[in-house]
Write an enzyme that holds these catalytic residues in place. Structure first.
Site, PDB file in Angstrom:
ATOM      1  N   GLY A  68       0.861  -1.378   0.017  1.00  0.00           N
ATOM      2  CA  GLY A  68      -0.165  -0.010  -0.029  1.00  0.00           C
ATOM      3  C   GLY A  68       0.950   1.253  -0.057  1.00  0.00           C
ATOM      4  O   GLY A  68       2.143   1.256   0.128  1.00  0.00           O
ATOM      5  N   GLY A 115      -0.176  -4.996   0.536  1.00  0.00           N
ATOM      6  CA  GLY A 115      -1.661  -4.783  -0.122  1.00  0.00           C
ATOM      7  C   GLY A 115      -1.534  -5.455  -1.415  1.00  0.00           C
ATOM      8  O   GLY A 115      -2.660  -5.842  -1.929  1.00  0.00           O
ATOM      9  N   GLU A 138       5.788  -6.749   7.331  1.00  0.00           N
ATOM     10  CA  GLU A 138       5.037  -5.840   8.019  1.00  0.00           C
ATOM     11  C   GLU A 138       5.867  -5.678   9.501  1.00  0.00           C
ATOM     12  O   GLU A 138       5.851  -4.753  10.172  1.00  0.00           O
ATOM     13  CB  GLU A 138       3.628  -6.027   8.025  1.00  0.00           C
ATOM     14  CG  GLU A 138       2.996  -5.712   6.940  1.00  0.00           C
ATOM     15  CD  GLU A 138       2.849  -6.701   5.848  1.00  0.00           C
ATOM     16  OE1 GLU A 138       2.503  -6.447   4.739  1.00  0.00           O
ATOM     17  OE2 GLU A 138       3.695  -7.881   6.149  1.00  0.00           O
ATOM     18  N   ASP A 146      -1.311  -7.752   7.165  1.00  0.00           N
ATOM     19  CA  ASP A 146      -2.741  -7.690   7.230  1.00  0.00           C
ATOM     20  C   ASP A 146      -3.121  -8.051   5.860  1.00  0.00           C
ATOM     21  O   ASP A 146      -2.952  -9.082   5.450  1.00  0.00           O
ATOM     22  CB  ASP A 146      -3.379  -6.066   7.472  1.00  0.00           C
ATOM     23  CG  ASP A 146      -2.382  -5.306   6.421  1.00  0.00           C
ATOM     24  OD1 ASP A 146      -1.488  -5.567   5.712  1.00  0.00           O
ATOM     25  OD2 ASP A 146      -3.016  -4.062   6.252  1.00  0.00           O
TER      26      ASP A 146
END
Length: 347
Positions: A68, A115, A138, A146
């Site tokens: 992301g 992402g 992450e 996530d």
């Protein structure tokens, strides 16, 4: 075809295929809110379109998608307005892809992280070339794996998913195929031919039979056995203990332990709980859990500190708070998973 993505994402109807191309190569195809919204709109339209039998998602440049747009998240969060709605829409899209009613083919030729994983690995067909690399890094930036990692990673055999979550290490296409992350591997030079054939027939299973090339596993058997031995332990403390006991005589254990010790202690504790819990949760329940974690991460310290060290002051050492695993209590971890009341993610 215009679903509102501007020059960041392109949509084409080619034969029997709806083709999505990420077009931010200079930003390694990092996802923006506009791209998320456009892809969601396209999937809605194409699911009902009888002229489209298969969805293909691919990318321009050397990365499929490196994640992301975390610099935007950092800046808005620092200004006191973290982009919670970006993540809500992204997580809803991840859940939609997981339950999509038509074949969804991700054609991955380059780096896929964060992402990018969320818009590819929940699809029915995850096709990787020899140029592909996968990572969920992450915990190294004070965040957590996530975009549905709590649904994706627990299913991998041999505790491989927990290993990837807690280290953030990259793997190549052979390991991705062996572990079940990828469903198929093809040659990079065959991508255009594969896409042409898929557009003609709309049947990914039959087309992939003609292009599939078996990739050899990159990680050797002793290392895979070590991953099982260390990462199948019943708690994070036991994982660390296991690695510490082996580190003096075992290069893999020493190197892995050194990697984990650079990661955010809070992120490690949260990721351990999250991946463990995900084993028995539906995709929708995983996304709701991750949204709870996300809200607490965006209100915390380590994510902003991790981005500062990695991107703002490139290469500097992050100062995690708390600074050790022992200083992160069970109550601290519980708070990340607590219900959000009226702010819960609706899917």
């Amino acid at each position: 075809m215009d679903f509102g993505g501007g020059d960041e994402i392109r949509f084409e109807h080619l034969g029997r295929a709806g083709v999505v191309t990420l077009t931010r190569p200079q930003a390694l195809n990092a996802l923006t809110h506009r791209m998320i919204g456009a892809l969601d709109a396209a999937l809605s339209a194409w699911e009902a379109d009888q002229g489209i039998d298969v969805i293909v998602v691919k990318a321009e440049g050397r990365a499929f998608s490196a994640g992301g747009d975390i610099l935007h998240v950092y800046e808005t969060g620092r200004a006191g307005k973290p982009p919670v709605e970006f993540f809500a829409d992204e997580y809803r899209l991840n859940a939609r892809i997981n339950s999509y009613k038509k074949p969804y083919v991700a054609l991955i030729d380059g780096i896929v992280m964060g992402g990018g994983v969320g818009i590819s690995f929940h699809g029915s067909h995850r096709v990787m070339t020899e140029n592909a690399q996968f990572a969920m890094p992450e915990v190294g930036i004070g965040f957590f794996p996530d975009v549905g990692a709590s649904h994706l990673l627990p299913d991998l055999g041999g505790s491989f998913g927990m290993y990837l979550a807690l280290t953030g290490n990259r793997i190549r296409y052979g390991d991705a195929l062996w572990s079940g992350l990828a469903t198929h591997t093809i040659k990079a030079e065959d991508q255009a031919g594969f896409l042409d054939r898929l557009a003609l027939t709309g049947d990914p299973e039959s087309v992939l039979r003609g292009f599939f090339v078996q990739a050899r596993r990159e990680t050797d058997r002793p290392t895979l056995e070590a991953i099982v031995r260390h990462f199948s332990q019943p708690s994070l403390n036991r994982v660390i203990d296991s690695l510490e006991r082996a580190a003096a005589a075992d290069e893999f254990a020493a190197k892995t332990l050194a990697t984990i010790r650079t990661r955010s202690p809070t992120s490690l504790r949260v990721a351990w709980r999250q991946i463990s819990a995900g084993l028995t949760l539906s995709m929708e329940a995983c996304m709701k859990m991750e949204f709870r974690i996300l809200n607490r991460m965006l209100a915390g310290h380590d994510f902003y500190e991790g981005i500062r060290a990695a991107i703002i002051d490139k290469g500097s050492k992050p100062q995690w708070r708390p600074a050790s695993l022992a200083a992160v209590s069970e109550a601290d971890v519980d708070a990340y998973f607590a219900p959000l009341g009226e702010r819960e993610l609706l899917i």
